[in-house]
Design a protein around this motif. Structure first.
Motif, PDB file in Angstrom:
ATOM      1  N   LEU A  32     -30.363   2.646  10.944  1.00 47.23           N
ATOM      2  CA  LEU A  32     -31.805   2.879  11.044  1.00 47.23           C
ATOM      3  C   LEU A  32     -32.321   3.449   9.726  1.00 47.23           C
ATOM      4  O   LEU A  32     -31.775   4.401   9.202  1.00 47.23           O
ATOM      5  CB  LEU A  32     -32.112   3.833  12.193  1.00 47.23           C
ATOM      6  CG  LEU A  32     -31.765   3.318  13.590  1.00 47.23           C
ATOM      7  CD1 LEU A  32     -31.945   4.416  14.625  1.00 47.23           C
ATOM      8  CD2 LEU A  32     -32.606   2.108  13.946  1.00 47.23           C
ATOM      9  N   GLN A  33     -33.375   2.880   9.221  1.00 48.82           N
ATOM     10  CA  GLN A  33     -33.940   3.259   7.928  1.00 48.82           C
ATOM     11  C   GLN A  33     -35.338   3.839   8.098  1.00 48.82           C
ATOM     12  O   GLN A  33     -35.920   3.770   9.165  1.00 48.82           O
ATOM     13  CB  GLN A  33     -34.002   2.038   7.001  1.00 48.82           C
ATOM     14  CG  GLN A  33     -32.667   1.359   6.777  1.00 48.82           C
ATOM     15  CD  GLN A  33     -31.700   2.240   6.029  1.00 48.82           C
ATOM     16  OE1 GLN A  33     -32.034   2.809   5.006  1.00 48.82           O
ATOM     17  NE2 GLN A  33     -30.485   2.362   6.549  1.00 48.82           N
ATOM     18  N   GLY A  34     -35.871   4.371   7.033  1.00 46.87           N
ATOM     19  CA  GLY A  34     -37.245   4.854   7.023  1.00 46.87           C
ATOM     20  C   GLY A  34     -37.447   6.160   7.775  1.00 46.87           C
ATOM     21  O   GLY A  34     -38.543   6.425   8.254  1.00 46.87           O
ATOM     22  N   GLY A  35     -36.391   6.941   7.923  1.00 45.13           N
ATOM     23  CA  GLY A  35     -36.520   8.230   8.586  1.00 45.13           C
ATOM     24  C   GLY A  35     -36.505   8.175  10.096  1.00 45.13           C
ATOM     25  O   GLY A  35     -36.676   9.180  10.765  1.00 45.13           O
ATOM     26  N   VAL A  36     -36.295   6.999  10.657  1.00 45.56           N
ATOM     27  CA  VAL A  36     -36.236   6.857  12.113  1.00 45.56           C
ATOM     28  C   VAL A  36     -34.863   7.309  12.590  1.00 45.56           C
ATOM     29  O   VAL A  36     -33.843   6.913  12.036  1.00 45.56           O
ATOM     30  CB  VAL A  36     -36.497   5.391  12.532  1.00 45.56           C
ATOM     31  CG1 VAL A  36     -36.327   5.208  14.017  1.00 45.56           C
ATOM     32  CG2 VAL A  36     -37.880   4.971  12.088  1.00 45.56           C
ATOM     33  N   ARG A  37     -34.835   8.165  13.619  1.00 48.59           N
ATOM     34  CA  ARG A  37     -33.567   8.689  14.131  1.00 48.59           C
ATOM     35  C   ARG A  37     -33.174   8.058  15.448  1.00 48.59           C
ATOM     36  O   ARG A  37     -32.018   8.131  15.852  1.00 48.59           O
ATOM     37  CB  ARG A  37     -33.665  10.196  14.311  1.00 48.59           C
ATOM     38  CG  ARG A  37     -33.895  10.931  13.006  1.00 48.59           C
ATOM     39  CD  ARG A  37     -34.059  12.384  13.260  1.00 48.59           C
ATOM     40  NE  ARG A  37     -35.178  12.601  14.170  1.00 48.59           N
ATOM     41  CZ  ARG A  37     -36.088  13.527  14.039  1.00 48.59           C
ATOM     42  NH1 ARG A  37     -36.027  14.367  13.056  1.00 48.59           N
ATOM     43  NH2 ARG A  37     -37.075  13.651  14.896  1.00 48.59           N
ATOM     44  N   ALA A  38     -34.125   7.469  16.159  1.00 43.81           N
ATOM     45  CA  ALA A  38     -33.846   6.859  17.452  1.00 43.81           C
ATOM     46  C   ALA A  38     -34.897   5.795  17.732  1.00 43.81           C
ATOM     47  O   ALA A  38     -35.995   5.840  17.196  1.00 43.81           O
ATOM     48  CB  ALA A  38     -33.859   7.910  18.555  1.00 43.81           C
ATOM     49  N   VAL A  39     -34.536   4.841  18.557  1.00 42.47           N
ATOM     50  CA  VAL A  39     -35.453   3.787  18.971  1.00 42.47           C
ATOM     51  C   VAL A  39     -35.340   3.610  20.480  1.00 42.47           C
ATOM     52  O   VAL A  39     -34.375   4.065  21.090  1.00 42.47           O
ATOM     53  CB  VAL A  39     -35.161   2.446  18.254  1.00 42.47           C
ATOM     54  CG1 VAL A  39     -35.502   2.511  16.794  1.00 42.47           C
ATOM     55  CG2 VAL A  39     -33.710   2.032  18.436  1.00 42.47           C
ATOM     56  N   VAL A  40     -36.309   2.960  21.061  1.00 38.78           N
ATOM     57  CA  VAL A  40     -36.279   2.675  22.487  1.00 38.78           C
ATOM     58  C   VAL A  40     -36.308   1.166  22.679  1.00 38.78           C
ATOM     59  O   VAL A  40     -36.752   0.428  21.788  1.00 38.78           O
ATOM     60  CB  VAL A  40     -37.475   3.325  23.228  1.00 38.78           C
ATOM     61  CG1 VAL A  40     -37.391   4.836  23.162  1.00 38.78           C
ATOM     62  CG2 VAL A  40     -38.791   2.846  22.667  1.00 38.78           C
TER      63      VAL A  40
END
Length: 145
Positions: A32-40
């Motif tokens: 995961l890039q761009g400072g994203v730590r989690a996704v749904v």
């Protein structure tokens, strides 16, 4: 390549993306890039393929999204009852504010504190970017300002 997240396990840090080509690609939190730590699930992503796995995963549009504008409106108008907390899925915080917002009027001070908290959160929600709001209040564990 573009695709959508089908599943993501935050505890294990692994997930699965369905690419626009109809294939499924596993990925790890480190991709995961761009400072994203989690996704749904449902999050639209752009990614590269490396050895059959998704790498350099960038979020294009968040999935099951809670609007920061809706949360802010709820906070300013009915925030003293904690309705914005329920909207964000923060049930414990919502119950606390609901109790203080109803029974608290007997003691006055808890209800006033509740209103001040809701107003501060209204301002915070409006000043955050959509990505910051999503990461802190929707995907993250943050319940209070």
């Amino acid at each position: 390549m573009r695709g959508k997240v089908l599943a993501y396990d935050d505890l294990g840090g692994t997930g699965l993306i369905s690419g626009d080509d109809g294939q499924r690609y596993p990925f790890v939190r480190g991709a995961l890039q761009g400072g994203v730590r989690a996704v749904v699930p449902g999050t639209e992503v752009d990614f590269q393929l490396e050895d059959g796995k998704a790498a350099s995963v960038y979020v294009v549009a968040f999935g099951v999204e809670k609007s920061r504008i809706v949360a802010a409106i709820l906070a300013v108008f009915v925030g003293h009852w904690g309705i914005h907390k329920f909207y964000l899925g923060k049930i414990n915080a919502g119950v606390i504010m609901l109790l203080l917002g109803t029974v608290g009027w007997l003691l006055i001070i808890p209800a006033v504190v509740n209103w001040v908290i809701a107003f501060i959160e209204f301002i915070i929600y409006l000043t955050k970017s959509d990505q910051e709001f999503y990461q802190e209040y929707v995907a993250g564990d943050r319940s209070w300002f």
